[in-house]
Design a protein around this motif. Structure first.
Motif, PDB file in Angstrom:
ATOM      1  N   UNK A  78       0.895  -1.121  -0.122  1.00 33.38           N
ATOM      2  CA  UNK A  78      -0.036  -0.104   0.109  1.00 33.38           C
ATOM      3  C   UNK A  78       0.878   1.284  -0.069  1.00 33.38           C
ATOM      4  N   UNK A  79       0.196   2.497  -0.262  1.00 34.45           N
ATOM      5  CA  UNK A  79       1.033   3.701  -0.523  1.00 34.45           C
ATOM      6  C   UNK A  79       0.190   4.748   0.247  1.00 34.45           C
ATOM      7  N   UNK A  80       0.887   5.697   0.939  1.00 30.12           N
ATOM      8  CA  UNK A  80       0.277   6.691   1.728  1.00 30.12           C
ATOM      9  C   UNK A  80      -0.267   7.833   0.492  1.00 30.12           C
ATOM     10  N   UNK A  81      -1.697   8.152   0.534  1.00 30.14           N
ATOM     11  CA  UNK A  81      -2.286   8.817  -0.200  1.00 30.14           C
ATOM     12  C   UNK A  81      -2.798  10.253   0.343  1.00 30.14           C
ATOM     13  N   UNK A  82      -2.881  10.184   1.840  1.00 24.77           N
ATOM     14  CA  UNK A  82      -3.303  11.228   2.369  1.00 24.77           C
ATOM     15  C   UNK A  82      -2.880  10.877   4.038  1.00 24.77           C
ATOM     16  N   UNK A  83      -2.821  11.931   4.944  1.00 23.15           N
ATOM     17  CA  UNK A  83      -2.814  11.602   6.459  1.00 23.15           C
ATOM     18  C   UNK A  83      -3.781  10.514   6.790  1.00 23.15           C
ATOM     19  N   UNK A  84      -3.467   9.227   7.284  1.00 22.21           N
ATOM     20  CA  UNK A  84      -4.060   8.269   7.845  1.00 22.21           C
ATOM     21  C   UNK A  84      -4.769   7.287   6.480  1.00 22.21           C
ATOM     22  N   UNK A  85      -4.479   7.405   5.351  1.00 27.39           N
ATOM     23  CA  UNK A  85      -5.209   6.924   4.485  1.00 27.39           C
ATOM     24  C   UNK A  85      -4.192   6.400   3.351  1.00 27.39           C
ATOM     25  N   UNK A  86      -4.177   5.027   3.189  1.00 22.00           N
ATOM     26  CA  UNK A  86      -3.574   4.163   2.205  1.00 22.00           C
ATOM     27  C   UNK A  86      -4.067   3.696   1.006  1.00 22.00           C
TER      28      UNK A  86
ATOM     29  N   UNK B 127      -6.807  -3.926  -5.786  1.00 20.71           N
ATOM     30  CA  UNK B 127      -5.645  -3.058  -6.095  1.00 20.71           C
ATOM     31  C   UNK B 127      -6.411  -1.733  -6.711  1.00 20.71           C
ATOM     32  N   UNK B 128      -5.751  -0.626  -5.897  1.00 20.87           N
ATOM     33  CA  UNK B 128      -6.329   0.768  -6.420  1.00 20.87           C
ATOM     34  C   UNK B 128      -7.205   1.149  -5.607  1.00 20.87           C
ATOM     35  N   UNK B 129      -7.635   0.543  -4.636  1.00 13.24           N
ATOM     36  CA  UNK B 129      -8.784   0.782  -3.727  1.00 13.24           C
ATOM     37  C   UNK B 129      -8.169   1.105  -2.263  1.00 13.24           C
ATOM     38  N   UNK B 130      -8.767   2.045  -1.791  1.00 17.10           N
ATOM     39  CA  UNK B 130      -8.271   2.554  -0.342  1.00 17.10           C
ATOM     40  C   UNK B 130      -8.203   1.453   0.714  1.00 17.10           C
ATOM     41  N   UNK B 131      -7.149   1.280   1.482  1.00 16.96           N
ATOM     42  CA  UNK B 131      -7.480   0.090   2.531  1.00 16.96           C
ATOM     43  C   UNK B 131      -8.463   0.226   3.364  1.00 16.96           C
ATOM     44  N   UNK B 132      -8.873   1.258   3.448  1.00 10.07           N
ATOM     45  CA  UNK B 132     -10.162   1.636   4.513  1.00 10.07           C
ATOM     46  C   UNK B 132     -11.497   1.033   3.960  1.00 10.07           C
TER      47      UNK B 132
END
Length: 235
Positions: free
Chosen positions: A64-72, A90-95
């Motif tokens: 996963x990659x960080x895309x915003x604070x607290x969001x990967x 793949x490509x979806x937020x972990x959340x």
């Protein structure tokens, strides 16, 4: 429970044994991460991850990659995550894999992974409903650095016990543990082999990101071409 008689004597918990077996992919990913960290005495690079070293856990693993604070965002994910969601993750937020009530707790843990280089472990419980029976899960998140050196990548693994049933399956967080690893400590199992970089390592389909071709310098034994040439014209 299985025992040989007597009060609490010789009793083996089949539940604990099944849980330990279920956790083996998570333990494999964490052990490999610790080996890389021990070699460098710092958070490993994303490019150092050799999927062959965690082949038995690839089904449950993800990058996963960080895309915003607290969001990967999931860059690469194993087939088990796809099975849980009923689609390519793949490509979806972990959340996306979590219930709305669990996302703040997840965000706090992800933030610490990226900002502190912390390790996060979670016990999960799948949301229940029509076609969705009880589903238990365990998750581990481990920090990685990009090739630029910033801590904006992570490797993790998610395993579950129970019938997946009707998808998508999302999880509540039952408990979470976040700790700073001792990067100078060696693995408790065995000493790591030298890390292999993905630039020269064949990747396993389904767990590889597209790589940018690298053109190296010309062989040292060959004749070097001068950068500048002097052209003389007498006309």
């Amino acid at each position: 429970m299985f025992g040989t008689g007597g009060k609490d004597r010789g009793i083996v918990s089949m539940t604990d044994r099944e849980r330990q077996k279920r956790l083996e992919p998570l333990q494999l990913v964490e052990r490999y991460w610790r080996e890389l960290a021990a070699e460098r005495r710092e958070v490993p690079l994303r490019s150092e991850i050799d999927p062959r070293r965690i082949e038995n856990a690839l089904e449950y693993a993800f990058l996963a990659e960080r895309i915003a604070p607290g969001l990967a965002k999931l860059r690469v994910s194993g087939s088990h995550l796809n099975d849980l969601m009923g689609m390519e993750t793949s490509g979806m937020p972990l959340s996306t894999l979590f219930s709305s009530a669990a996302r703040e707790t997840l965000s706090d843990a992800v933030t610490r992974v990226f900002t502190e280089g912390a390790m996060a472990q979670m016990r999960l419980s799948g949301e229940e409903g029509f076609g969705r029976d009880g589903l238990e899960g365990d998750l581990v998140l481990l920090p990685l650095r990009s090739d630029m050196g910033d801590m904006t990548r992570m490797i993790g693994a998610l395993v579950t016990t129970g019938r997946i049933g009707r998808t998508p399956r999302r999880f509540d967080i039952k408990s979470v543990s976040v700790q700073l690893p001792d990067l100078a400590a060696t693995s408790p199992e065995t000493k790591a082999e030298p890390a292999r970089t993905t630039a020269k390592t064949p990747t396993i389909p389904g767990f590889a990101e597209a790589a940018t071709p690298f053109e190296g310098a010309p062989p040292s034994g060959g004749k070097k071409r001068p950068h500048l040439r002097l052209i003389v014209s007498n006309d």
